[in-house]
Design a protein around this motif. Sequence first.
Motif, PDB file in Angstrom:
ATOM      1  N   VAL A 227     -54.131  10.359  27.480  1.00 44.49           N
ATOM      2  CA  VAL A 227     -54.027  10.426  28.939  1.00 44.49           C
ATOM      3  C   VAL A 227     -55.367  10.090  29.581  1.00 44.49           C
ATOM      4  O   VAL A 227     -55.437   9.328  30.560  1.00 44.49           O
ATOM      5  N   ILE A 228     -56.453  10.633  29.024  1.00 45.19           N
ATOM      6  CA  ILE A 228     -57.780  10.375  29.568  1.00 45.19           C
ATOM      7  C   ILE A 228     -58.112   8.884  29.517  1.00 45.19           C
ATOM      8  O   ILE A 228     -58.657   8.320  30.478  1.00 45.19           O
ATOM      9  N   SER A 229     -57.801   8.232  28.404  1.00 47.03           N
ATOM     10  CA  SER A 229     -58.114   6.802  28.263  1.00 47.03           C
ATOM     11  C   SER A 229     -57.378   5.965  29.295  1.00 47.03           C
ATOM     12  O   SER A 229     -57.937   5.010  29.844  1.00 47.03           O
ATOM     13  N   ILE A 230     -56.115   6.341  29.574  1.00 48.43           N
ATOM     14  CA  ILE A 230     -55.353   5.608  30.588  1.00 48.43           C
ATOM     15  C   ILE A 230     -55.945   5.826  31.977  1.00 48.43           C
ATOM     16  O   ILE A 230     -56.166   4.868  32.741  1.00 48.43           O
ATOM     17  N   VAL A 231     -56.226   7.099  32.310  1.00 54.65           N
ATOM     18  CA  VAL A 231     -56.803   7.414  33.627  1.00 54.65           C
ATOM     19  C   VAL A 231     -58.160   6.742  33.789  1.00 54.65           C
ATOM     20  O   VAL A 231     -58.478   6.182  34.845  1.00 54.65           O
ATOM     21  N   GLN A 232     -58.973   6.789  32.729  1.00 57.81           N
ATOM     22  CA  GLN A 232     -60.299   6.188  32.800  1.00 57.81           C
ATOM     23  C   GLN A 232     -60.214   4.682  32.988  1.00 57.81           C
ATOM     24  O   GLN A 232     -60.956   4.108  33.795  1.00 57.81           O
ATOM     25  N   ALA A 233     -59.309   4.033  32.255  1.00 56.10           N
ATOM     26  CA  ALA A 233     -59.162   2.581  32.377  1.00 56.10           C
ATOM     27  C   ALA A 233     -58.720   2.190  33.786  1.00 56.10           C
ATOM     28  O   ALA A 233     -59.266   1.249  34.388  1.00 56.10           O
ATOM     29  N   GLY A 235     -59.039   4.041  36.527  1.00 53.08           N
ATOM     30  CA  GLY A 235     -60.080   4.416  37.476  1.00 53.08           C
ATOM     31  C   GLY A 235     -61.230   3.427  37.494  1.00 53.08           C
ATOM     32  O   GLY A 235     -61.693   3.023  38.572  1.00 53.08           O
ATOM     33  N   MET A 236     -61.717   3.031  36.324  1.00 52.64           N
ATOM     34  CA  MET A 236     -62.826   2.084  36.251  1.00 52.64           C
ATOM     35  C   MET A 236     -62.434   0.731  36.816  1.00 52.64           C
ATOM     36  O   MET A 236     -63.222   0.082  37.527  1.00 52.64           O
ATOM     37  N   PHE A 237     -61.214   0.297  36.521  1.00 46.33           N
ATOM     38  CA  PHE A 237     -60.756  -0.997  37.048  1.00 46.33           C
ATOM     39  C   PHE A 237     -60.665  -0.968  38.572  1.00 46.33           C
ATOM     40  O   PHE A 237     -61.104  -1.898  39.258  1.00 46.33           O
ATOM     41  N   THR A 238     -60.124   0.141  39.099  1.00 48.80           N
ATOM     42  CA  THR A 238     -59.955   0.251  40.550  1.00 48.80           C
ATOM     43  C   THR A 238     -61.297   0.340  41.265  1.00 48.80           C
ATOM     44  O   THR A 238     -61.543  -0.363  42.255  1.00 48.80           O
ATOM     45  N   LEU A 239     -62.197   1.195  40.754  1.00 48.26           N
ATOM     46  CA  LEU A 239     -63.481   1.384  41.416  1.00 48.26           C
ATOM     47  C   LEU A 239     -64.382   0.158  41.298  1.00 48.26           C
ATOM     48  O   LEU A 239     -65.229  -0.079  42.168  1.00 48.26           O
ATOM     49  N   ASN A 240     -64.206  -0.619  40.238  1.00 49.89           N
ATOM     50  CA  ASN A 240     -65.003  -1.833  40.086  1.00 49.89           C
ATOM     51  C   ASN A 240     -64.638  -2.908  41.100  1.00 49.89           C
ATOM     52  O   ASN A 240     -65.349  -3.904  41.235  1.00 49.89           O
ATOM     53  N   TRP A 260     -68.149   8.545  32.958  1.00 54.11           N
ATOM     54  CA  TRP A 260     -66.696   8.751  32.955  1.00 54.11           C
ATOM     55  C   TRP A 260     -66.290   9.741  31.873  1.00 54.11           C
ATOM     56  O   TRP A 260     -65.408  10.573  32.077  1.00 54.11           O
ATOM     57  N   PHE A 261     -66.919   9.649  30.695  1.00 59.02           N
ATOM     58  CA  PHE A 261     -66.592  10.549  29.587  1.00 59.02           C
ATOM     59  C   PHE A 261     -66.803  12.002  29.986  1.00 59.02           C
ATOM     60  O   PHE A 261     -65.906  12.849  29.855  1.00 59.02           O
ATOM     61  N   PHE A 262     -67.982  12.309  30.500  1.00 60.09           N
ATOM     62  CA  PHE A 262     -68.285  13.696  30.838  1.00 60.09           C
ATOM     63  C   PHE A 262     -67.509  14.156  32.066  1.00 60.09           C
ATOM     64  O   PHE A 262     -67.153  15.347  32.172  1.00 60.09           O
ATOM     65  N   ALA A 263     -67.198  13.234  32.985  1.00 61.70           N
ATOM     66  CA  ALA A 263     -66.378  13.599  34.142  1.00 61.70           C
ATOM     67  C   ALA A 263     -64.966  13.966  33.700  1.00 61.70           C
ATOM     68  O   ALA A 263     -64.377  14.951  34.181  1.00 61.70           O
ATOM     69  N   MET A 264     -64.408  13.196  32.762  1.00 67.98           N
ATOM     70  CA  MET A 264     -63.062  13.481  32.259  1.00 67.98           C
ATOM     71  C   MET A 264     -63.036  14.784  31.473  1.00 67.98           C
ATOM     72  O   MET A 264     -62.081  15.560  31.556  1.00 67.98           O
ATOM     73  N   VAL A 265     -64.088  15.036  30.691  1.00 71.82           N
ATOM     74  CA  VAL A 265     -64.174  16.297  29.946  1.00 71.82           C
ATOM     75  C   VAL A 265     -64.187  17.474  30.913  1.00 71.82           C
ATOM     76  O   VAL A 265     -63.485  18.477  30.711  1.00 71.82           O
ATOM     77  N   PHE A 266     -64.970  17.365  31.970  1.00 69.24           N
ATOM     78  CA  PHE A 266     -65.059  18.449  32.949  1.00 69.24           C
ATOM     79  C   PHE A 266     -63.705  18.695  33.620  1.00 69.24           C
ATOM     80  O   PHE A 266     -63.268  19.846  33.741  1.00 69.24           O
TER      81      PHE A 266
END
Length: 391
Positions: A227-233, A235-240, A260-266
């Motif tokens: 789930v994190i990998s999907i959200v991160q992908a 999110g990064m694509f959208t914000l870029n 992004w890693f530490f934000a998702m962990v938090f």
Amino acid sequence: MSAYAAPIKTALIVFPFLAFAISFILVIREYRKYGTFLFRRALILYSFVFYLLCAYFLVILPLPPRAEVAQYTSQILELRPFYFVSRFLQDTVLNIHDPSTFIPALRQGVVLEPVFNVLLLVPLGVYLRYYYKLSFKKVVLASFLLSLFFELTQLSGLYFIYPRPYRLADVNDLINNTFGGMVGYAITPMLTFLFPTRDELDEAAYEKGQSVSLFRRFVAFLIDWFVISIVQAIGMFTLNLIPEYKQWFAGYPVLEGRVWFFAMVFIVFMLLPKLTNGKTIGKKVVRIQVVEEGHEKIRFRALFIRYGYLYVVYGLISSYMTSSADLLNSSNRMLQLVSFMLFLFCSFLLLLFFINVLYVLVRKKRRLFYEKASHTYTISTIKREKNVENQ
């Protein structure tokens, strides 16, 4: 026999890939319901999948060349019920007064074909009654529908891949297949008396599911990070797409990944479990929960210590080790020496982590070092259902 051997060999080749594809679904379902995945249940489920695969390939294989099928002029549909009886009476060499004709008669296609179609769905009746505990009517219906699926597959020329059917769609196959499912239902008690009943499997699963295995937690871990990998992908694509955001990490893609890693962990492992009282998305799926000793509701402090040890400390260590090559190859001898000592220290900490995991596996203890440090542990949230036999 070669006509039957080829489809079964094909099924043996395809089965590992199909089993891998459905494994995750089966594991999630079993953990959702029972909290564990019994090896005995796995054998039953996978053997059922393998049987269905063999049955399907026996229906569609061998596949003739498409150009050859286009030249066929043979009959494509047989709608005369019980015509196989008429064919037998017309073509059989059987003479009940001559025993020498018995064996040759059994080898004829007019006998082998209907017998094969009966036997094809006998295992289906056994599986459906033994494991899925379906009634006789439901087994008959399921056998009929599966047979209908096979016949429509043939009638459609393998779903219109071929210009016309290359095998005869026969209502007699439908009758014999359905009868085979009925036979399977009838003989199930004679075949399965040595095996544990479905109720016994369920009871053993519920009992074992009360404890939380490392594998169960690992499944939750995989779900969370999927789930994190999907959200991160996303999110990064959208914000870029935002120029200001791109400027923040211009030339620093590694830094962006770390943030992004530490934000998702938090968010996923600290904030979300605080709001859900110890449940991440993965833990919710496999029905486990993190609790804190002496507290009805888990505190953020405990979550921060727990996942701080696991992800922040070891995340930083892993990040350093993967990017330490430049420092270790530095021309500055002092920097090189310090980097080497730091690399050894990080390697030692990672080694301790894996030793702790192995120790827990060998001793069958369920608490890892970061759980002890945070005074937390993982429990199962599965409640033993009443009237298990009615499931």
